[in-house]
Design a protein around this motif. Structure first.
Motif, PDB file in Angstrom:
ATOM      1  N   PHE A 186     -33.632 -75.899  27.452  1.00  0.00           N
ATOM      2  CA  PHE A 186     -34.536 -76.644  26.574  1.00  0.00           C
ATOM      3  C   PHE A 186     -35.891 -75.946  26.507  1.00  0.00           C
ATOM      4  CE2 PHE A 186     -37.681 -79.944  25.671  1.00  0.00           C
ATOM      5  CZ  PHE A 186     -37.119 -80.559  24.548  1.00  0.00           C
ATOM      6  N   LYS A 187     -36.422 -75.565  27.676  1.00  0.00           N
ATOM      7  CA  LYS A 187     -37.730 -74.900  27.721  1.00  0.00           C
ATOM      8  C   LYS A 187     -37.674 -73.501  27.104  1.00  0.00           C
ATOM      9  CE  LYS A 187     -41.005 -76.477  29.186  1.00  0.00           C
ATOM     10  NZ  LYS A 187     -42.029 -77.275  28.499  1.00  0.00           N
ATOM     11  N   CYS A 188     -36.583 -72.784  27.302  1.00  0.00           N
ATOM     12  CA  CYS A 188     -36.442 -71.471  26.657  1.00  0.00           C
ATOM     13  C   CYS A 188     -36.486 -71.627  25.143  1.00  0.00           C
ATOM     14  CB  CYS A 188     -35.129 -70.805  27.060  1.00  0.00           C
ATOM     15  SG  CYS A 188     -35.113 -70.174  28.744  1.00  0.00           S
ATOM     16  N   ASN A 189     -35.811 -72.633  24.624  1.00  0.00           N
ATOM     17  CA  ASN A 189     -35.787 -72.872  23.190  1.00  0.00           C
ATOM     18  C   ASN A 189     -37.156 -73.298  22.676  1.00  0.00           C
ATOM     19  OD1 ASN A 189     -34.193 -73.341  20.620  1.00  0.00           O
ATOM     20  ND2 ASN A 189     -35.092 -75.364  20.944  1.00  0.00           N
ATOM     21  N   GLU A 190     -37.902 -74.010  23.493  1.00  0.00           N
ATOM     22  CA  GLU A 190     -39.197 -74.552  23.108  1.00  0.00           C
ATOM     23  C   GLU A 190     -40.291 -73.483  23.025  1.00  0.00           C
ATOM     24  OE1 GLU A 190     -41.317 -77.170  25.943  1.00  0.00           O
ATOM     25  OE2 GLU A 190     -40.880 -78.748  24.503  1.00  0.00           O
ATOM     26  N   SER A 191     -40.033 -72.295  23.537  1.00  0.00           N
ATOM     27  CA  SER A 191     -41.077 -71.263  23.574  1.00  0.00           C
ATOM     28  C   SER A 191     -41.425 -70.727  22.186  1.00  0.00           C
ATOM     29  CB  SER A 191     -40.679 -70.112  24.495  1.00  0.00           C
ATOM     30  OG  SER A 191     -39.530 -69.460  23.993  1.00  0.00           O
ATOM     31  N   THR A 192     -40.536 -70.916  21.223  1.00  0.00           N
ATOM     32  CA  THR A 192     -40.848 -70.567  19.832  1.00  0.00           C
ATOM     33  C   THR A 192     -40.392 -71.707  18.933  1.00  0.00           C
ATOM     34  OG1 THR A 192     -38.728 -69.456  19.434  1.00  0.00           O
ATOM     35  CG2 THR A 192     -40.548 -68.080  20.229  1.00  0.00           C
ATOM     36  N   ILE A 193     -40.868 -71.678  17.699  1.00  0.00           N
ATOM     37  CA  ILE A 193     -40.485 -72.692  16.710  1.00  0.00           C
ATOM     38  C   ILE A 193     -39.820 -71.968  15.545  1.00  0.00           C
ATOM     39  CG2 ILE A 193     -41.322 -74.462  15.123  1.00  0.00           C
ATOM     40  CD1 ILE A 193     -43.721 -74.832  17.033  1.00  0.00           C
ATOM     41  N   THR A 194     -38.669 -72.474  15.121  1.00  0.00           N
ATOM     42  CA  THR A 194     -37.974 -71.888  13.991  1.00  0.00           C
ATOM     43  C   THR A 194     -38.540 -72.467  12.703  1.00  0.00           C
ATOM     44  OG1 THR A 194     -35.984 -71.700  15.340  1.00  0.00           O
ATOM     45  CG2 THR A 194     -35.704 -71.475  12.961  1.00  0.00           C
ATOM     46  N   THR A 195     -38.980 -71.590  11.813  1.00  0.00           N
ATOM     47  CA  THR A 195     -39.517 -72.012  10.520  1.00  0.00           C
ATOM     48  C   THR A 195     -38.763 -71.276   9.423  1.00  0.00           C
ATOM     49  OG1 THR A 195     -41.168 -70.245  10.317  1.00  0.00           O
ATOM     50  CG2 THR A 195     -41.815 -72.206  11.577  1.00  0.00           C
ATOM     51  N   GLY A 196     -39.103 -71.564   8.190  1.00  0.00           N
ATOM     52  CA  GLY A 196     -38.512 -70.860   7.063  1.00  0.00           C
ATOM     53  C   GLY A 196     -38.869 -69.391   7.043  1.00  0.00           C
ATOM     54  N   LEU A 197     -39.919 -69.027   7.757  1.00  0.00           N
ATOM     55  CA  LEU A 197     -40.363 -67.636   7.827  1.00  0.00           C
ATOM     56  C   LEU A 197     -39.808 -66.906   9.048  1.00  0.00           C
ATOM     57  CD1 LEU A 197     -44.098 -68.235   6.899  1.00  0.00           C
ATOM     58  CD2 LEU A 197     -42.265 -67.430   5.395  1.00  0.00           C
ATOM     59  N   GLY A 198     -39.085 -67.613   9.901  1.00  0.00           N
ATOM     60  CA  GLY A 198     -38.548 -67.021  11.125  1.00  0.00           C
ATOM     61  C   GLY A 198     -39.101 -67.724  12.355  1.00  0.00           C
ATOM     62  N   GLU A 199     -39.069 -67.061  13.485  1.00  0.00           N
ATOM     63  CA  GLU A 199     -39.561 -67.622  14.740  1.00  0.00           C
ATOM     64  C   GLU A 199     -41.069 -67.416  14.847  1.00  0.00           C
ATOM     65  OE1 GLU A 199     -37.667 -69.339  17.223  1.00  0.00           O
ATOM     66  OE2 GLU A 199     -36.335 -69.304  15.494  1.00  0.00           O
ATOM     67  N   VAL A 200     -41.783 -68.472  15.219  1.00  0.00           N
ATOM     68  CA  VAL A 200     -43.224 -68.398  15.397  1.00  0.00           C
ATOM     69  C   VAL A 200     -43.598 -69.017  16.735  1.00  0.00           C
ATOM     70  CG1 VAL A 200     -43.721 -68.432  12.923  1.00  0.00           C
ATOM     71  CG2 VAL A 200     -43.657 -70.580  14.189  1.00  0.00           C
ATOM     72  N   MET A 201     -44.733 -68.604  17.273  1.00  0.00           N
ATOM     73  CA  MET A 201     -45.249 -69.181  18.509  1.00  0.00           C
ATOM     74  C   MET A 201     -46.004 -70.458  18.168  1.00  0.00           C
ATOM     75  SD  MET A 201     -44.391 -67.137  21.004  1.00  0.00           S
ATOM     76  CE  MET A 201     -45.481 -67.549  22.323  1.00  0.00           C
ATOM     77  N   PRO A 202     -45.784 -71.540  18.921  1.00  0.00           N
ATOM     78  CA  PRO A 202     -46.543 -72.757  18.653  1.00  0.00           C
ATOM     79  C   PRO A 202     -48.019 -72.564  18.998  1.00  0.00           C
ATOM     80  CG  PRO A 202     -45.145 -73.037  20.591  1.00  0.00           C
ATOM     81  CD  PRO A 202     -44.854 -71.678  20.023  1.00  0.00           C
ATOM     82  N   THR A 203     -48.889 -73.263  18.282  1.00  0.00           N
ATOM     83  CA  THR A 203     -50.320 -73.191  18.563  1.00  0.00           C
ATOM     84  C   THR A 203     -50.718 -74.387  19.419  1.00  0.00           C
ATOM     85  OG1 THR A 203     -50.853 -74.365  16.526  1.00  0.00           O
ATOM     86  CG2 THR A 203     -50.826 -71.954  16.432  1.00  0.00           C
TER      87      THR A 203
END
Length: 180
Positions: free
Chosen positions: A100-117
């Motif tokens: 769960f935490k590994c998955n939470e390290s990035t966010i999937t968007t329409g533009l690809g994987e991004v780092m949460p702010t």
């Protein structure tokens, strides 16, 4: 599912997991999304963990046995080896939390994987916490095998069950991938 959201507390707490009828607005949405997300992860990774721990044959028999109207004592004893219902701890929860935490390290968007702010606070490196999660998971699994080997489960499935699973365990989590 053997575990539920109540197993994620203390060192493996997941924010916004607890539901509260008094919460409204954005917090209510976050609770709903987090609850659904953790349930999805439990469904996926609990079964995977049990397969790696017990082997497919024993996992399938175990899960089917728990579904019986009156489960056989051997399945109840096996479940009790995997869960501490009083303290709400389980190696399954550590395994699910890790992914769960590994998955939470990035966010999937329409533009690809991004780092949460971060809107509040400062983000920090979570590798030590993840290493500790793996350590606790390893300790829990080693204790499970110690007790499991001392019981008579071998009578139900013959010699060989668990040997391949132990090999997986030693190979999978014996590597320090974080170099800490």
């Amino acid at each position: 599912m053997i575990i539920d959201a109540s197993y994620f507390h203390g060192e493996i707490v997941i924010p916004f997991l607890k539901s509260s009828a008094t919460v409204t607005g954005v917090d209510a949405i976050l609770q709903s999304v987090t609850n659904q997300s953790i349930n999805d992860f439990i469904c996926q990774y609990e079964s995977r963990f049990l397969k790696k721990l017990l082997g497919q044959e024993l996992r399938d028999a175990f899960l089917a046995g728990l579904e019986d109207e009156i489960p056989n004592e051997i399945w109840i004893r096996l479940k009790n080896l995997l869960l501490d219902t009083k303290c709400k701890t389980s190696p399954i929860a550590y395994y699910v939390y890790y992914f769960f935490k590994c998955n939470e390290s990035t966010i999937t968007t329409g533009l690809g994987e991004v780092m949460p702010t971060q809107s509040e606070g400062t983000g920090v490196d979570a590798s030590r916490k993840m290493v500790n999660t793996c350590r606790k998971l390893r300790e829990s699994v080693n204790e499970f095998y110690r007790v499991f080997d001392a019981t008579n489960y071998i009578l139900y499935y013959g010699n060989g069950i668990g040997k391949k699973s132990k090999l997986w365990w030693n190979k999978e989590f014996n590597i320090n991938i974080w170099n800490v």
